[in-house]
Design an enzyme around this catalytic site. Structure first.
Site, PDB file in Angstrom:
ATOM      1  NE  ARG A 148      64.059   8.151  95.568  1.00 56.21           N
ATOM      2  CZ  ARG A 148      64.608   8.074  94.357  1.00 56.21           C
ATOM      3  NH1 ARG A 148      65.885   8.419  94.174  1.00 56.21           N
ATOM      4  NH2 ARG A 148      63.894   7.624  93.327  1.00 56.21           N
ATOM      5  CE1 TYR A 160      64.519  10.999  91.866  1.00 55.85           C
ATOM      6  CE2 TYR A 160      64.923  10.398  89.570  1.00 55.85           C
ATOM      7  CZ  TYR A 160      65.062  10.137  90.924  1.00 55.85           C
ATOM      8  OH  TYR A 160      65.710   9.030  91.313  1.00 55.85           O
ATOM      9  CG  ASP A 210      67.012  12.385  94.239  1.00 56.64           C
ATOM     10  OD1 ASP A 210      67.461  11.410  93.626  1.00 56.64           O
ATOM     11  OD2 ASP A 210      67.514  13.534  94.159  1.00 56.64           O
ATOM     12  CG  HIS A 212      66.856  13.947  90.101  1.00 54.79           C
ATOM     13  ND1 HIS A 212      67.091  14.159  88.767  1.00 54.79           N
ATOM     14  CD2 HIS A 212      67.338  12.712  90.365  1.00 54.79           C
ATOM     15  CE1 HIS A 212      67.662  13.093  88.235  1.00 54.79           C
ATOM     16  NE2 HIS A 212      67.830  12.212  89.178  1.00 54.79           N
ATOM     17  CD  GLU A 236      69.711  11.463  96.035  1.00 55.47           C
ATOM     18  OE1 GLU A 236      69.075  10.742  96.828  1.00 55.47           O
ATOM     19  OE2 GLU A 236      70.012  11.079  94.901  1.00 55.47           O
ATOM     20  CD  GLU A 262      72.099  10.540  91.759  1.00 48.48           C
ATOM     21  OE1 GLU A 262      71.607  10.065  92.793  1.00 48.48           O
ATOM     22  OE2 GLU A 262      71.492  10.575  90.691  1.00 48.48           O
ATOM     23  NE  ARG A 283      72.661  10.191  96.311  1.00 45.02           N
ATOM     24  CZ  ARG A 283      72.202   8.961  96.191  1.00 45.02           C
ATOM     25  NH1 ARG A 283      72.292   8.135  97.204  1.00 45.02           N
ATOM     26  NH2 ARG A 283      71.682   8.530  95.059  1.00 45.02           N
ATOM     27  CD  GLU A 339      69.711   5.332  94.979  1.00 43.45           C
ATOM     28  OE1 GLU A 339      70.671   6.103  94.933  1.00 43.45           O
ATOM     29  OE2 GLU A 339      68.728   5.422  94.224  1.00 43.45           O
ATOM     30  CD1 TRP A 402      64.238  14.548  83.990  1.00 44.11           C
ATOM     31  CD2 TRP A 402      66.074  13.354  84.547  1.00 44.11           C
ATOM     32  NE1 TRP A 402      63.813  13.330  84.414  1.00 44.11           N
ATOM     33  CE2 TRP A 402      64.897  12.564  84.765  1.00 44.11           C
ATOM     34  CE3 TRP A 402      67.319  12.814  84.839  1.00 44.11           C
ATOM     35  CZ2 TRP A 402      64.966  11.245  85.263  1.00 44.11           C
ATOM     36  CZ3 TRP A 402      67.387  11.508  85.322  1.00 44.11           C
ATOM     37  CH2 TRP A 402      66.203  10.760  85.510  1.00 44.11           C
TER      38      TRP A 402
END
Ligand code: CS2
Ligand code: MG
Length: 402
Positions: A148, A160, A210, A212, A236, A262, A283, A339, A402
């Site tokens: 990543r 991030y 990502d 994020h 992601e 996630e 995820r 991951e 965030w």
């Protein structure tokens, strides 16, 4: 018949905060569950200690599905990360016990090996593009076949995923760290460093990124389209996933694969994303999505719709979760990638795990159950300290995701 005699909740900070449940049966068999919810750890510890543990004593530890249904339906108030993480910890501990009683490593109870090892991705990052490229080179030398890439946006900072110390640790302050964010600067900059990675290293490894949760659907569509020539393994969390149908807009504009899950904790939170093939990788994790019992349901739904797994595996998921994930990843037919952020040495002083990294893949312990032990004496040397995840603010001062 063996019964659950004890269920202890440990909150400690070996390298970072973790909440761990240990269940002990009347036959002296113990099982571990991870109950860590980064930034809200004590909420889950209290949910377990005050509302769940009293219900477990005397129950048959072999009745995993019944216990899951009893805790989920019996709470009346359903879903959400605190509830599903608490249920996950119990579920994982009972699967650990079942493996130990059977004398088998957990993956053997989940259908046995479907693959030789679990492909993982590492986390390269940099304060600028040269530093990022050096970090990608380092991960390639370590044998990672998937990496990543994240870099700080010049003059803005706060992006991030840029590591400061040995490992990437976002929950680093006793109050939320407020970080600046500029979507415009990110959209101009991020594609350039992903292109720089491909230019320098080519296409003989998987490249991931990502986002994020930072973009709107149309911004994510624009980003995905812009980076199509980078051939990302996935982008992601391109946009917050509460509104699952918003991903249709991303799908209309780009073929860049999408990974989400996630921060989601139940099958219902990903049902539309999966059944409409709005994502390519799901995820969700053992620790935050109701344990092995519920996560298998999510992965089976995903398999029906050609969606593959890509479970979250940051350091704020404990070695208990990583071990359970590797057992499940080894067995499920629609595995995608796992991951993997290695924990710091202090964590290994408390969690003894048989998981090992070799040639870009993880392999589980062959010991019965999960293959993880928790050293509570060692844990006492690492008392809990409140830690919060950052908050992002746009340059005009308003709160952003965030
Ligand atoms: C990230 C995580 O690993 C990832 O993909 O999204 O680092 C995430 O920010 C943390 O796990 C939140 O606690
Ligand atoms: Mg992420």
């Amino acid at each position: 018949m063996s019964t659950i005699e004890r269920a202890e909740v440990f909150v400690a900070s070996p390298g970072r905060n973790f909440v761990t449940l240990r269940v002990t049966t009347s036959d002296g068999v113990t099982g571990l569950g991870d109950a860590t919810l980064n930034g809200r750890e004590l909420a889950v510890a209290a949910y377990l200690r005050d509302h769940v543990v009293p219900l477990l004593i005397g129950r048959d530890p072999a009745r995993i599905e019944d216990t899951w249904q009893y805790l989920y339906r019996g709470a009346y108030w359903r879903r959400g990360p605190v509830t599903m993480t608490a249920i996950a910890a119990v579920d994982t501990a009972l699967w650990d016990i079942k493996g130990k009683v059977a004398g088998l490593p957990l993956y053997q109870l989940l259908g046995g090996r479907s693959r030789d090892g679990v492909l993982v991705y590492g986390h390269a990052s940099g304060a600028d593009v040269p530093a990022l490229l050096d970090d990608v080179a380092r991960f390639r030398e370590l044998g990672y076949r998937a990496i990543r890439a994240q870099a700080a946006v010049p003059d803005v900072g706060g992006t991030y995923g840029v590591r400061k110390g040995v490992v990437y640790e976002p929950a680093a302050s006793s109050l939320p760290d407020e970080q600046p964010w500029s979507t415009e600067d990110y959209l101009d900059f991020a594609p350039t460093y992903l292109e720089a990675v491909r230019e320098r290293f080519g296409f003989d490894f998987h490249l991931l990124h990502d986002v994020h949760h930072r973009l709107t659907p149309i911004e994510a569509a624009r980003f995905g389209k812009r980076v199509e020539d980078c051939r990302l393994f996935w982008m992601e969390d391109p946009t917050p996933a509460e509104n699952q149908e918003s991903f249709r807009l991303i799908r209309q504009h780009t073929t860049t694969p999408v990974a989400v899950g996630e921060a989601l904790s139940s099958i219902w939170d990903v049902q539309q994303l999966i059944s409409e093939q709005l994502i390519d990788y799901v995820r969700t994790t053992v620790v935050h999505a109701g344990g092995i019992t519920h996560l298998r349901r999510i992965f089976d739904l995903a398999a029906l719709h050609q969606v593959r797994t890509g479970s979250h595996g940051a350091t704020d998921l404990s070695p208990v979760t990583l071990a359970a994930a590797v057992h499940l990843d080894l067995a499920v037919p629609n595995f995608g990638i796992q991951e993997y952020m290695p924990h710091v040495p202090e964590t290994a002083e408390v969690f003894r795990s048989g998981v090992r990294f070799d040639n870009g893949m993880l392999h589980p312990s062959e010991e019965p159950g999960l293959g993880v032990e928790y050293d509570e004496e060692a844990a006492e040397r690492f008392p809990y300290e409140p830690r919060y995840l950052p908050v992002a603010r746009r340059l005009d001062g308003s709160v952003h995701d965030w």
